[in-house]
Design an enzyme around this catalytic site. Structure first.
Site, PDB file in Angstrom:
ATOM      1  N   LEU A   7      -9.519  -2.388   4.665  1.00 22.98           N
ATOM      2  CA  LEU A   7      -8.546  -2.960   3.731  1.00 22.98           C
ATOM      3  C   LEU A   7      -7.215  -2.223   3.835  1.00 22.98           C
ATOM      4  O   LEU A   7      -6.864  -1.420   2.976  1.00 22.98           O
ATOM      5  CB  LEU A   7      -9.077  -2.919   2.297  1.00 22.98           C
ATOM      6  CG  LEU A   7     -10.321  -3.762   2.029  1.00 22.98           C
ATOM      7  CD1 LEU A   7     -10.684  -3.725   0.561  1.00 22.98           C
ATOM      8  CD2 LEU A   7     -10.143  -5.188   2.506  1.00 22.98           C
ATOM      9  N   HIS A   8      -6.485  -2.499   4.898  1.00 21.12           N
ATOM     10  CA  HIS A   8      -5.149  -1.923   5.086  1.00 21.12           C
ATOM     11  C   HIS A   8      -4.121  -2.848   4.429  1.00 21.12           C
ATOM     12  O   HIS A   8      -4.471  -3.722   3.645  1.00 21.12           O
ATOM     13  CB  HIS A   8      -4.859  -1.683   6.570  1.00 21.12           C
ATOM     14  CG  HIS A   8      -4.924  -2.921   7.404  1.00 21.12           C
ATOM     15  ND1 HIS A   8      -3.840  -3.728   7.587  1.00 21.12           N
ATOM     16  CD2 HIS A   8      -5.943  -3.499   8.092  1.00 21.12           C
ATOM     17  CE1 HIS A   8      -4.179  -4.755   8.357  1.00 21.12           C
ATOM     18  NE2 HIS A   8      -5.455  -4.640   8.678  1.00 21.12           N
ATOM     19  N   ALA A   9      -2.843  -2.676   4.712  1.00 20.83           N
ATOM     20  CA  ALA A   9      -1.767  -3.362   3.990  1.00 20.83           C
ATOM     21  C   ALA A   9      -1.871  -4.888   4.017  1.00 20.83           C
ATOM     22  O   ALA A   9      -1.713  -5.534   2.979  1.00 20.83           O
ATOM     23  CB  ALA A   9      -0.402  -2.926   4.537  1.00 20.83           C
TER      24      ALA A   9
END
Length: 88
Positions: free
Chosen positions: A14-16
């Site tokens: 769950l990155h940007a």
């Protein structure tokens, strides 16, 4: 209240970009929406909360929604997770 367990299936976690998609999707609903990982319970409408959660690949999370359109919110978020945020 409805809730469902799911896995983070995209390799980068769950990155940007996925966090932004989660917030954008959750914000379309009036219900309160949360993502839980272990003992952390994060508001799904908070990009900073999702980013600081640090959920990586193959991490199990629980999505919870409560409110007038809770089932729609849960289904929309589960669809995002199932599609791997259209990354893979």
């Amino acid at each position: 209240m409805v809730q469902k367990n799911t896995l983070v299936k995209n390799r980068a976690g769950l990155h940007a970009r996925p966090a932004a998609l989660i917030v954008q999707t959750a914000s379309q609903f009036d219900s309160s929406v949360f993502i839980e990982m272990g003992t952390e319970k994060i508001n799904a409408k908070s990009i900073m909360g999702i980013l600081t959660m640090g959920a990586g690949y193959d991490t199990e999370v629980v999505i919870t929604a409560e409110g007038p359109d809770e089932q729609g919110a849960l289904d929309a978020l589960l669809a995002l997770f199932e599609s791997r945020f259209e990354e893979d």
